[in-house]
Write a protein that holds these residues in place. Structure first.
Motif, PDB file in Angstrom:
ATOM      1  N   LEU A  59       0.841  -1.194   0.000  1.00 34.27           N
ATOM      2  CA  LEU A  59       0.000   0.000   0.000  1.00 34.27           C
ATOM      3  C   LEU A  59       0.876   1.243   0.000  1.00 34.27           C
ATOM      4  N   ARG A  60       0.403   2.306  -0.654  1.00 35.17           N
ATOM      5  CA  ARG A  60       1.122   3.570  -0.613  1.00 35.17           C
ATOM      6  C   ARG A  60       1.151   4.078   0.829  1.00 35.17           C
ATOM      7  N   PRO A  61       2.092   4.953   1.164  1.00 38.16           N
ATOM      8  CA  PRO A  61       2.169   5.476   2.530  1.00 38.16           C
ATOM      9  C   PRO A  61       0.811   5.988   3.008  1.00 38.16           C
ATOM     10  N   GLN A  62       0.477   5.618   4.219  1.00 37.75           N
ATOM     11  CA  GLN A  62      -0.808   5.990   4.798  1.00 37.75           C
ATOM     12  C   GLN A  62      -0.636   7.015   5.915  1.00 37.75           C
ATOM     13  N   ARG A  92      17.438   7.201   2.816  1.00 38.63           N
ATOM     14  CA  ARG A  92      16.335   6.514   2.152  1.00 38.63           C
ATOM     15  C   ARG A  92      15.471   5.841   3.204  1.00 38.63           C
ATOM     16  N   ALA A  93      14.167   5.888   3.013  1.00 39.26           N
ATOM     17  CA  ALA A  93      13.243   5.425   4.049  1.00 39.26           C
ATOM     18  C   ALA A  93      12.036   4.710   3.454  1.00 39.26           C
ATOM     19  N   TRP A  94      11.472   3.845   4.297  1.00 40.68           N
ATOM     20  CA  TRP A  94      10.197   3.194   3.994  1.00 40.68           C
ATOM     21  C   TRP A  94       9.148   3.678   4.990  1.00 40.68           C
ATOM     22  N   PRO A  95       7.893   3.747   4.595  1.00 42.14           N
ATOM     23  CA  PRO A  95       6.826   3.978   5.579  1.00 42.14           C
ATOM     24  C   PRO A  95       6.519   2.673   6.320  1.00 42.14           C
ATOM     25  N   LYS A  96       6.111   2.807   7.560  1.00 38.90           N
ATOM     26  CA  LYS A  96       5.787   1.625   8.377  1.00 38.90           C
ATOM     27  C   LYS A  96       4.484   1.869   9.119  1.00 38.90           C
ATOM     28  N   ASP A  97       3.619   0.884   9.088  1.00 34.03           N
ATOM     29  CA  ASP A  97       2.366   0.952   9.832  1.00 34.03           C
ATOM     30  C   ASP A  97       2.680   0.724  11.307  1.00 34.03           C
ATOM     31  N   PRO A  98       2.498   1.720  12.171  1.00 36.23           N
ATOM     32  CA  PRO A  98       2.859   1.554  13.583  1.00 36.23           C
ATOM     33  C   PRO A  98       1.954   0.581  14.329  1.00 36.23           C
ATOM     34  N   LYS A  99       0.778   0.296  13.785  1.00 32.42           N
ATOM     35  CA  LYS A  99      -0.152  -0.615  14.460  1.00 32.42           C
ATOM     36  C   LYS A  99       0.178  -2.077  14.175  1.00 32.42           C
ATOM     37  N   THR A 100       0.515  -2.365  12.923  1.00 33.10           N
ATOM     38  CA  THR A 100       0.789  -3.759  12.540  1.00 33.10           C
ATOM     39  C   THR A 100       2.279  -4.058  12.433  1.00 33.10           C
ATOM     40  N   SER A 101       3.110  -2.990  12.471  1.00 31.21           N
ATOM     41  CA  SER A 101       4.567  -3.098  12.302  1.00 31.21           C
ATOM     42  C   SER A 101       4.972  -3.551  10.900  1.00 31.21           C
ATOM     43  N   ARG A 108       8.488  -0.730  -4.764  1.00 38.74           N
ATOM     44  CA  ARG A 108       9.567   0.257  -4.788  1.00 38.74           C
ATOM     45  C   ARG A 108       9.021   1.681  -4.866  1.00 38.74           C
ATOM     46  N   LEU A 109       7.748   1.829  -5.270  1.00 34.20           N
ATOM     47  CA  LEU A 109       7.140   3.154  -5.360  1.00 34.20           C
ATOM     48  C   LEU A 109       6.846   3.752  -3.991  1.00 34.20           C
ATOM     49  N   ASN A 110       7.014   2.969  -2.942  1.00 38.03           N
ATOM     50  CA  ASN A 110       6.759   3.470  -1.584  1.00 38.03           C
ATOM     51  C   ASN A 110       7.991   4.084  -0.934  1.00 38.03           C
ATOM     52  N   GLU A 111       9.175   3.878  -1.515  1.00 37.02           N
ATOM     53  CA  GLU A 111      10.399   4.361  -0.883  1.00 37.02           C
ATOM     54  C   GLU A 111      10.542   5.873  -1.089  1.00 37.02           C
TER      55      GLU A 111
END
Length: 216
Positions: A59-62, A92-101, A108-111
């Motif tokens: 999923l794209r960054p939420q 360089r970074a990735w988004p992370k869902d803090p609820k599900t980890s 690669r489009l999320n980086e």
């Protein structure tokens, strides 16, 4: 009376044949270590694949996602504002869902690239979506889809900019990552941020199209 060794049909003694057919201790150790290394590598590959296939990883960054390091010794760890060097370079970074980890590295489009700048140098739109001067943009160049890999002096000017070395496109992160040099047809997609609870938090979806686009 001396004992004799019975020769085998091909002329090699049974004793010699036994010695030749038995692997040495060193060979056995090599076989065992190789097998263990292969098992560990396979396990790590399965783990990485499972992580990338986790629900939500593509999923794209939420909104409310946090940013984590995409590479290096701290890969997967939450990025804190103090981890960034003022004036660059970027990380360089990735988004992370803090609820599900779940780290959203299934695409690669999320980086993104994250860089800390002087808020006074940012234009109004850029400052509004920054976290005290920290800005984030898609790592994917809008020209041919190569990743942004360099941070250095602009070809025209003395400020450091984001660079795609594939075809020498440059983007100014102070002005919404607009193109300042090279063939890229448009700016990089921006990811709005805020600083909260010691981390960098996503406060909206990408602004602009992520990735390359034919014809601009």
């Amino acid at each position: 009376m001396h004992s004799r060794t019975t020769p085998s049909p091909d002329g090699i003694s049974a004793e010699s044949e036994t010695k030749m057919s038995s692997p040495s201790d060193q060979t056995r150790r090599t076989i065992i270590l190789t097998a263990l290394a292969t098992a560990v590598h396979a396990s790590a590959a399965r783990s990485a694949a499972a992580e990338e296939d986790a629900p939500g990883s593509d999923l794209r960054p939420q909104k409310a996602d946090v940013l984590v390091f995409a590479e290096g010794d701290h890969a997967g760890e939450v990025i804190k504002p103090q981890d960034l060097t003022p004036g660059g370079p970027f990380v360089r970074a990735w988004p992370k869902d803090p609820k599900t980890s779940v780290i959203r590295k299934g695409s690669r489009l999320n980086e993104v690239v994250v860089v800390k700048l002087d808020p006074a140098e940012l234009d109004d739109d850029t400052r509004a979506r920054s976290a005290d001067g920290i800005v984030a943009y898609s790592v994917i160049c809008s020209h041919a889809g190569c990743p942004i890999t360099a941070w250095g002096k602009a070809a025209q000017g003395d400020k450091d900019v984001l660079k795609c070395v594939c075809h020498n496109s440059e983007f100014d992160p102070r002005q919404s990552a607009q193109v300042v040099f090279g063939p890229a047809p448009r700016r990089l997609a921006a990811l709005p941020l805020a600083a909260a609870d010691g981390s960098l938090t996503v406060i909206g979806t990408f602004i602009g199209k992520v990735g390359a686009q034919q014809g601009g």
